[in-house]
Scaffold this active site. Structure first.
Site, PDB file in Angstrom:
ATOM      1  CG  ASP A  56      -1.851   1.175   1.280  1.00 15.70           C
ATOM      2  OD1 ASP A  56      -1.805   2.028   0.360  1.00 15.70           O
ATOM      3  OD2 ASP A  56      -2.643   1.261   2.239  1.00 15.70           O
ATOM      4  CG  ASN A  82       0.035   4.005 -13.459  1.00 16.06           C
ATOM      5  OD1 ASN A  82      -0.588   4.701 -14.247  1.00 16.06           O
ATOM      6  ND2 ASN A  82      -0.513   2.956 -12.840  1.00 16.06           N
ATOM      7  CE1 TYR A 146      -5.754  11.789  -9.399  1.00 15.08           C
ATOM      8  CE2 TYR A 146      -6.540  13.506 -10.870  1.00 15.08           C
ATOM      9  CZ  TYR A 146      -5.966  12.258 -10.676  1.00 15.08           C
ATOM     10  OH  TYR A 146      -5.603  11.509 -11.758  1.00 15.08           O
ATOM     11  CE  LYS A 150      -2.308  11.624 -10.187  1.00 15.17           C
ATOM     12  NZ  LYS A 150      -1.406  10.516 -10.571  1.00 15.17           N
TER      13      LYS A 150
END
Length: 247
Positions: A56, A82, A146, A150
């Site tokens: 994890d 990824n 997110y 990112k």
């Protein structure tokens, strides 16, 4: 540690058990790479050159241990980070715990894996690092945690590209748009729904992306011949990065 010949490619791919990650593994295996998948699950196939490490990556300690273990067994030449999670929420509902979890997954895990791989890369004066960002890094409703993490991957990659260029190591970013055959996409857009049709129609190329679209971009950055390309972000999004889309 496995010591490869100078032309052997040994790639660590995170999130390699499904979707884009599995397609990257598959294309690398077809190209003769030795591949180590780091994911919560095992890949869908067992192959001689495919090594599965179940971990994890949101667990910082477990990630550090897995990274050290892989580096002790393999002279890594490629790192493709990824693995990703969305955790969508409008601003009033954003939880700081979610931001911290995504920061560990998208940024912290990348740092740990690259740090462990750097000694072998520097010794061989060759390396390829590819970080998987997102078109969402440009901004998208419900994507505070997110998009922030990112977008952070882009700045991190540009910094590493400057630091590592002299060692023969390139660092680049692939930023996908909506990719239909992924669990992440299907968690927010049901298959064959009106929402899916509207989204496809809003993309300039008039279709959703597929995992192989993204994997081909990754393979370009990973190619040993492409050492003159570093610090770049390639949007694989059907032109969606040129305007606004709503998922």
């Amino acid at each position: 540690m496995t010591t490869p010949n100078p032309a052997q490619n040994v790639a660590v791919v995170t999130g390699g058990s499904t979707g884009i990650g599995w397609e990257i593994c598959r294309q690398m295996l077809d190209a003769g790479y030795e591949v180590v998948s780091l994911a919560r699950r095992r890949p869908p196939q067992s192959l001689a050159k495919l090594h599965a490490v179940e971990v994890d990556l949101m667990d910082a300690a477990a990630t550090q241990q897995a990274a050290a273990d892989v580096a002790s067994r393999f002279a890594v030449t490629h790192v493709v980070h990824n693995a990703g999670v969305v955790r969508p929420a409008l601003l009033p509902d954003v939880e700081l715990d979610d931001l911290q979890a995504l920061a560990q997954l998208h940024l912290g895990a990348a740092i740990a894996l690259v740090q462990s791989s750097l000694p072998a890369m520097k010794e061989n004066r060759f390396g390829r690092i590819v970080l998987m960002s997102s078109r969402g890094a440009l901004g998208l409703a419900t994507r505070t945690a997110y998009a922030a993490t990112k977008a952070g991957m882009v700045g991190m990659a540009r910094t590493w590209a400057l630091e590592l260029a002299g060692d023969g190591i390139t660092v680049n970013v692939v930023a996908p748009g909506p990719i239909a055959d992924t669990e992440m996409f299907r968690s927010v857009v049901p298959e064959n729904s009106e929402r899916e049709k509207a989204l496809a129609a809003a993309i300039p190329v008039q279709r959703l992306g597929h995992s192989d679209d993204v994997a081909r971009a990754v393979m370009f950055f990973c190619d040993r011949a492409n050492g003159f390309v570093t610090g770049q972000t390639l949007y694989v999004c059907g032109g969606a990065s040129m305007g606004a889309i709503v998922i």
